[in-house]
Design a protein around this motif. Structure first.
Motif, PDB file in Angstrom:
ATOM      1  N   LYS A   1       0.874  -1.185   0.000  1.00 23.42           N
ATOM      2  CA  LYS A   1       0.000   0.000   0.000  1.00 23.42           C
ATOM      3  C   LYS A   1       0.902   1.223   0.000  1.00 23.42           C
ATOM      4  O   LYS A   1       1.867   1.301   0.749  1.00 23.42           O
ATOM      5  CB  LYS A   1      -0.883  -0.058   1.261  1.00 23.42           C
ATOM      6  N   LEU A   2       0.574   2.172  -0.825  1.00 25.53           N
ATOM      7  CA  LEU A   2       1.414   3.367  -0.909  1.00 25.53           C
ATOM      8  C   LEU A   2       1.038   4.380   0.162  1.00 25.53           C
ATOM      9  O   LEU A   2      -0.140   4.611   0.415  1.00 25.53           O
ATOM     10  CB  LEU A   2       1.229   4.048  -2.262  1.00 25.53           C
ATOM     11  N   ILE A   3       2.048   5.003   0.757  1.00 26.12           N
ATOM     12  CA  ILE A   3       1.815   6.160   1.621  1.00 26.12           C
ATOM     13  C   ILE A   3       2.225   7.361   0.770  1.00 26.12           C
ATOM     14  O   ILE A   3       3.386   7.479   0.367  1.00 26.12           O
ATOM     15  CB  ILE A   3       2.680   6.115   2.906  1.00 26.12           C
ATOM     16  N   CYS A   4       1.264   8.197   0.485  1.00 22.85           N
ATOM     17  CA  CYS A   4       1.528   9.278  -0.467  1.00 22.85           C
ATOM     18  C   CYS A   4       1.399  10.650   0.180  1.00 22.85           C
ATOM     19  O   CYS A   4       0.781  10.801   1.240  1.00 22.85           O
ATOM     20  CB  CYS A   4       0.547   9.192  -1.617  1.00 22.85           C
ATOM     21  N   SER A   5       1.936  11.623  -0.512  1.00 24.54           N
ATOM     22  CA  SER A   5       1.892  12.987   0.013  1.00 24.54           C
ATOM     23  C   SER A   5       0.492  13.574  -0.164  1.00 24.54           C
ATOM     24  O   SER A   5      -0.048  13.567  -1.271  1.00 24.54           O
ATOM     25  CB  SER A   5       2.900  13.839  -0.759  1.00 24.54           C
ATOM     26  N   PRO A   6      -0.076  14.112   0.915  1.00 20.91           N
ATOM     27  CA  PRO A   6      -1.408  14.708   0.767  1.00 20.91           C
ATOM     28  C   PRO A   6      -1.349  16.133   0.228  1.00 20.91           C
ATOM     29  O   PRO A   6      -2.363  16.684  -0.179  1.00 20.91           O
ATOM     30  CB  PRO A   6      -1.955  14.685   2.195  1.00 20.91           C
ATOM     31  N   ILE A   7      -0.165  16.728   0.247  1.00 18.22           N
ATOM     32  CA  ILE A   7      -0.082  18.128  -0.180  1.00 18.22           C
ATOM     33  C   ILE A   7       0.796  18.266  -1.429  1.00 18.22           C
ATOM     34  O   ILE A   7       1.478  17.326  -1.833  1.00 18.22           O
ATOM     35  CB  ILE A   7       0.444  19.055   0.944  1.00 18.22           C
ATOM     36  N   GLU A   8       0.788  19.478  -1.987  1.00 21.38           N
ATOM     37  CA  GLU A   8       1.484  19.685  -3.254  1.00 21.38           C
ATOM     38  C   GLU A   8       3.004  19.738  -3.106  1.00 21.38           C
ATOM     39  O   GLU A   8       3.734  19.084  -3.818  1.00 21.38           O
ATOM     40  CB  GLU A   8       0.989  20.984  -3.897  1.00 21.38           C
ATOM     41  N   ARG A   9       3.448  20.575  -2.175  1.00 16.93           N
ATOM     42  CA  ARG A   9       4.895  20.693  -2.020  1.00 16.93           C
ATOM     43  C   ARG A   9       5.258  20.962  -0.573  1.00 16.93           C
ATOM     44  O   ARG A   9       4.579  21.739   0.117  1.00 16.93           O
ATOM     45  CB  ARG A   9       5.423  21.826  -2.902  1.00 16.93           C
ATOM     46  N   GLY A  10       6.309  20.336  -0.094  1.00 13.64           N
ATOM     47  CA  GLY A  10       6.730  20.554   1.280  1.00 13.64           C
ATOM     48  C   GLY A  10       7.904  19.682   1.642  1.00 13.64           C
ATOM     49  O   GLY A  10       8.349  18.848   0.848  1.00 13.64           O
ATOM     50  N   SER A  11       8.417  19.899   2.878  1.00 15.70           N
ATOM     51  CA  SER A  11       9.525  19.048   3.317  1.00 15.70           C
ATOM     52  C   SER A  11       9.007  18.080   4.380  1.00 15.70           C
ATOM     53  O   SER A  11       8.221  18.456   5.258  1.00 15.70           O
ATOM     54  CB  SER A  11      10.665  19.903   3.874  1.00 15.70           C
ATOM     55  N   ILE A  12       9.464  16.848   4.257  1.00 14.54           N
ATOM     56  CA  ILE A  12       8.976  15.798   5.170  1.00 14.54           C
ATOM     57  C   ILE A  12       9.652  15.970   6.522  1.00 14.54           C
ATOM     58  O   ILE A  12      10.875  15.877   6.651  1.00 14.54           O
ATOM     59  CB  ILE A  12       9.250  14.396   4.587  1.00 14.54           C
ATOM     60  N   GLU A  13       8.846  16.241   7.541  1.00 13.51           N
ATOM     61  CA  GLU A  13       9.367  16.451   8.892  1.00 13.51           C
ATOM     62  C   GLU A  13       9.408  15.133   9.661  1.00 13.51           C
ATOM     63  O   GLU A  13      10.381  14.827  10.336  1.00 13.51           O
ATOM     64  CB  GLU A  13       8.459  17.432   9.652  1.00 13.51           C
TER      65      GLU A  13
ATOM     66  N   LYS B   1       4.085  14.064   8.807  1.00 10.84           N
ATOM     67  CA  LYS B   1       4.070  15.517   9.007  1.00 10.84           C
ATOM     68  C   LYS B   1       4.918  16.168   7.911  1.00 10.84           C
ATOM     69  O   LYS B   1       6.108  15.898   7.783  1.00 10.84           O
ATOM     70  CB  LYS B   1       4.629  15.842  10.397  1.00 10.84           C
ATOM     71  N   ILE B   2       4.257  17.005   7.121  1.00  8.82           N
ATOM     72  CA  ILE B   2       4.972  17.678   6.030  1.00  8.82           C
ATOM     73  C   ILE B   2       4.799  19.179   6.174  1.00  8.82           C
ATOM     74  O   ILE B   2       3.680  19.669   6.304  1.00  8.82           O
ATOM     75  CB  ILE B   2       4.431  17.216   4.651  1.00  8.82           C
ATOM     76  N   ASN B   3       5.913  19.887   6.197  1.00 12.38           N
ATOM     77  CA  ASN B   3       5.854  21.352   6.258  1.00 12.38           C
ATOM     78  C   ASN B   3       5.628  21.909   4.865  1.00 12.38           C
ATOM     79  O   ASN B   3       6.410  21.631   3.957  1.00 12.38           O
ATOM     80  CB  ASN B   3       7.172  21.919   6.808  1.00 12.38           C
ATOM     81  N   LYS B   4       4.582  22.693   4.743  1.00  9.94           N
ATOM     82  CA  LYS B   4       4.245  23.223   3.417  1.00  9.94           C
ATOM     83  C   LYS B   4       5.326  24.171   2.914  1.00  9.94           C
ATOM     84  O   LYS B   4       5.910  24.922   3.679  1.00  9.94           O
ATOM     85  CB  LYS B   4       2.919  23.972   3.477  1.00  9.94           C
ATOM     86  N   LYS B   5       5.554  24.115   1.632  1.00 13.60           N
ATOM     87  CA  LYS B   5       6.510  25.026   0.992  1.00 13.60           C
ATOM     88  C   LYS B   5       5.813  25.752  -0.144  1.00 13.60           C
ATOM     89  O   LYS B   5       4.770  25.303  -0.624  1.00 13.60           O
ATOM     90  CB  LYS B   5       7.695  24.233   0.449  1.00 13.60           C
ATOM     91  N   GLU B   6       6.456  26.800  -0.581  1.00 12.52           N
ATOM     92  CA  GLU B   6       5.853  27.568  -1.657  1.00 12.52           C
ATOM     93  C   GLU B   6       5.792  26.719  -2.933  1.00 12.52           C
ATOM     94  O   GLU B   6       6.789  26.089  -3.314  1.00 12.52           O
ATOM     95  CB  GLU B   6       6.720  28.798  -1.925  1.00 12.52           C
ATOM     96  N   ILE B   7       4.632  26.725  -3.561  1.00 14.99           N
ATOM     97  CA  ILE B   7       4.522  25.908  -4.778  1.00 14.99           C
ATOM     98  C   ILE B   7       5.090  26.666  -5.982  1.00 14.99           C
ATOM     99  O   ILE B   7       5.221  27.880  -5.959  1.00 14.99           O
ATOM    100  CB  ILE B   7       3.065  25.465  -5.063  1.00 14.99           C
TER     101      ILE B   7
END
Lengths: 156, 683
Positions: free
Chosen positions: B29-41, B110-116
């Motif tokens: 099962k894939l664990i995928c990013s829920p957001i567009e861009r960010g750094s994985i904390e 936990k992913i910190n959002k970054k500017e897209i």
């Protein structure tokens, strides 16, 4: 969740998550159900639900309690299946492996309910499966040959 | 066909990767990013996993965490940063799919959002992954001449999405650390290469088993690489057999998106309508990891003027990086967008030159002996005149076009006379070429080997052909030439232990290259037979032509070009903006048609795909059956060699439909898909 149903004429108890699509459960039980697009477009997961052609990816598993489901495995001993087989062979039909079971089931449903289907009924059956592996006139021909085989078998 | 085989096929006994499951197999099962861009904390789990369940992260990969296509790459699992929504970050592996779903809830991400990145825009210069600039002449001398007619316009096409099935499920069988990967692919070599790099394994420890793959697969040549790599990685770590099954919610794996295309065109014509100068500025959306940037941009540059002759060109093409999923490579590259724009633009130019579109096209058509701007001459006559004749006469194009134009003229004069329904008719032309433009060693080659021994003839192909019927054509060809029973001819796909780098089986390579190689091998074996002892072995390897200089854009890269013409007549209801297509005439010149029924079904599917692209739905179209369709199809066989067919309809039909809509609505069309919102959209 355990559900009782009639699969290919046999009474069965299937256990799976209630929110799964019927195609996802059936693919573990029967090899004739190929989950395709999962969106009701391709028709590769077609089954007969209470005798009607249905895209099983669009039916939630919980909703088929006590219902009758027929896959291509359930028709393999029937006379109509051998008519279809002969008809396809005569038409030199070479359909792709992925849509073949669903296509057979759709032919079966047509041959079972009508001896002389009209053009609209044939088009309806053909358009239920969106696979472009075979030219439509060839499929049409295969249906006519299968109907001919059925007629010969019944009336000599 | 063997009756037993047909019976098995009808009963669904032909196996696919997902059919061979056992109790001991592990699911992924894939664990995928829920957001567009960010750094994985953080990537952790709240409760300990049950026995046999585990999580694989990028750091667990023994080799290179990269899927590499030679011309673009992306990480298999995101390590520190995510660049697009739904980017895979980790793999959850275990014996029960239901439990995996439950465990997915406990994984804390936990992913910190970054500017897209900036949205797709033709004027964006910073986020370019590749760009090409070609200038064969300057427009300076033409600028001040009063008799020159200048036309400029901008077009924006939203990408099409191919409905592709069967889904690219993959299974990996671990047999004493020899990895047998079962997948549906048309590019086995690239899977082998990437799995080797990923797991740091020698060649012999990775084996690929290809399953039948129909032409639906054309649109997703890189998806099986990802799914096969997931399986191989899970199998390597768990030392068990693994299955990666795509779920309906994994939308991306079903149908890769084709990115947006922005095209700016500026042209100069003289009073006779002759095209003197053409400036093209285009931008392609490549997603977060642009793949085949060079191939896609260069292919569009090569066909800058479409089917029209113009040697004075200024071209600037680029691929833009955006925060979206990587876009796929389709059989036509991105030519459909370019050729549609050129055809729409040619209508506008004809209008400015006070000519009919047919007159303008006839004046500017490319002809035998005309030179490409790359310095090569067009050696064969493209028979475009014949194609035009074949669609214009039966559709009564000229009379209808004039009548509808006159109707529009009356409406423009007095808008109160606007009828509830109006009609439009349009003609469009297009072309397509087979094979890759690049000279990269692992993309363009294809090797065929043939062995004749006492058991019969064995033909080894580099990849499964795009259509199952091709086996039939090839075996009957061999059977006839060598007098061997067809049952004694067998096809092996990618079997050899030491495989050469081989390109994918797309861009119509099956009928244009492989067919030719098979023919040559059969002829050679026929010559050697009864002169030399068995077994007889013959091999042919295709490489990109030396007439083409990839870096300097000189010469001619394509052996054959296919041409097509279409006329579409439609009716537009102004009250509800509904469109009723009344007639479609398509004539294709794609060389020798090996199997007419297969060619027709390919065209049928392409019409459905084109309409889906134009209208974003297929509600007003039933893709099944010529009887129920208002379309007339004709093949012009002017060549003895088979040529490319895939993608040709997508290059001509959308342009004809959009031009017909433009005539019926009295508004030039600039945006795809054609929706009421886009009609009113300002450039």
């Amino acid at each position: 969740m355990t559900i009782e149903l009639f699969l290919n004429g046999e009474h069965k108890k299937l256990t799976a998550q209630a929110d799964l699509a019927l195609s996802q459960v059936l693919q573990l039980e029967c090899r004739g159900v190929n989950p395709g697009c999962g969106k009701g477009y391709c028709g590769c997961c077609t089954v007969l639900l209470n005798g009607k052609l249905t895209y099983s990816c669009q039916i939630p598993f919980f909703s088929v309690k006590n219902q009758s489901i027929m896959t291509v495995e359930g028709i393999q001993t029937s006379n109509i299946f051998s008519d279809i087989l002969k008809g396809m062979k005569r038409a030199k039909l070479d359909i792709c492996d992925y849509c073949a079971p669903a296509r057979t089931l759709s032919f079966y449903s047509l041959l079972k309910r009508a001896d002389r289907p009209n053009n609209q009924e044939i088009q309806e059956v053909l358009s239920s499966i969106h696979c472009s592996c075979t030219h439509i006139p060839l499929l049409n021909q295969a249906i006519f040959y299968s109907l001919e085989e059925k007629y010969t078998r019944l009336h000599g | 066909m063997n009756e037993r085989y047909l019976k098995d096929k009808l009963l669904g006994k032909i196996r696919y990767p997902q059919n061979n499951t056992s109790k001991k197999i592990l699911y992924i099962k894939l664990i995928c990013s829920p957001i567009e861009r960010g750094s994985i904390e953080e990537l952790s789990w709240t409760e300990p996993f049950p026995k046999d369940y585990f999580l694989i992260k990028a750091k667990d990969i023994p080799g290179k965490n990269t899927i590499d296509f030679g011309d673009g790459s992306f990480p298999l699992l995101a390590d520190e940063e995510v660049y697009y929504p739904y980017q895979p970050i980790a793999l959850l592996v275990g014996p029960a799919p239901q439990v995996l779903k439950e465990l997915e809830e406990t994984v804390k991400l936990k992913i910190n959002k970054k500017e897209i990145l900036p949205e797709f825009n033709i004027s964006e210069q910073e986020q370019c992954s590749y760009q090409r600039e070609i200038r064969t002449s300057s427009s300076d001398g033409l600028e001040n001449k009063s008799e020159i007619i200048w036309v400029e316009d901008y077009f924006e096409m939203e990408g099409q999405q191919h409905s592709s099935f069967p889904p690219a499920h993959s299974r990996c069988q671990n047999e004493g650390m020899v990895f047998n990967i079962h997948c549906i692919t048309q590019w086995p070599w690239i899977i082998k290469k990437n799995v080797q790099q990923l797991l740091k394994l020698p060649k012999k420890m990775v084996k690929i088993r290809c399953y039948p793959c129909e032409n639906h697969q054309e649109s997703k040549i890189f998806h099986p690489v990802q799914t096969a790599s997931f399986c191989a990685l899970a199998s390597f770590i768990s030392k068990k057999n693994c299955l990666f099954q795509i779920n309906p919610e994994d939308n991306y794996f079903y149908a890769p998106p084709k990115g947006k295309v922005g095209i700016y065109l500026k042209a100069a014509c003289n009073h006779r309508g002759e095209l003197l100068h053409l400036k093209l500025d285009f931008s392609l959306e490549g997603g977060a990891y642009p793949l085949w940037s060079k191939e896609r941009v260069d292919r569009m540059c090569f066909f800058t003027s479409g089917v029209y002759h113009c040697r004075n060109l200024e071209i600037h093409g680029k691929m833009q990086r955006t925060t979206s999923m990587p876009t796929g490579l389709f059989p036509d590259g991105d030519l459909s967008s370019l050729l549609t724009s050129i055809e729409l633009f040619s209508n506008i130019m004809a209008e400015e030159c006070k000519m009919t579109p047919l007159e303008w096209k006839t004046v500017n058509l490319i002809k035998r002996g005309n030179g490409w701007f790359t310095g090569a001459l067009l050696a064969r006559n493209p028979s475009l005149d014949e194609l035009i004749k074949a669609v214009v006469e039966p559709s009564d194009y000229q009379r209808k076009y004039s009548a509808y134009q006159y109707q529009n003229h009356l409406i423009k004069k007095d808008s109160s006379k606007k009828p509830q329904k109006s009609k439009g008719i349009a003609l469009s032309l297009g072309c397509i070429a087979n094979n890759f433009l690049t000279q990269q060693r692992d993309q363009s080659p294809a090797t065929i080997s043939m062995t004749l021994d006492q058991q019969g003839l064995s033909i080894e192909l580099p990849a499964p052909p795009g259509h199952g019927q091709l086996y039939k054509i090839w075996s009957s060809m061999a059977s006839e030439a060598l007098s061997i029973d067809e049952n004694n001819i067998r096809f092996d796909i990618y079997k050899s232990e030491e495989n050469n780098p081989e390109g994918p089986s797309c861009f119509s390579r099956n009928v244009t290259i492989i067919h030719h190689q098979i023919k040559q091998c059969i002829n050679q074996i026929a010559k050697k037979r009864f002169r030399e002892p068995l077994p007889l072995f013959e091999t042919r390897r295709f490489r990109r032509s030396r007439n083409w200089d990839d870096d300097n854009f000189k010469g001619h890269p394509y052996q054959h070009l296919s041409w097509g013409a279409a006329v579409v007549e439609l009716e537009l209801n102004h009250e509800d903006n509904s469109i009723n297509i009344q007639q479609i005439y398509i004539v294709l010149e794609s060389g020798k048609i090996l199997l007419p029924s297969v060619a027709s079904s390919v065209v049928n599917q392409a019409i459905g795909q084109s309409l889906q692209w134009i209208f974003k739905s297929t509600e007003n179209y039933n893709p099944m059956g010529e009887n129920t369709l208002p379309f007339n199809l004709q093949f012009l066989e002017t060549s003895k060699e088979p040529k490319a067919l895939d993608g040709l309809v997508q290059n001509i039909l959308p342009a004809a439909i959009m031009q017909a809509i433009a005539q019926a609505s009295c508004k030039n069309q600039h945006f795809l898909p054609v929706t009421p919102g886009n009609w009113e959209r300002k450039k």
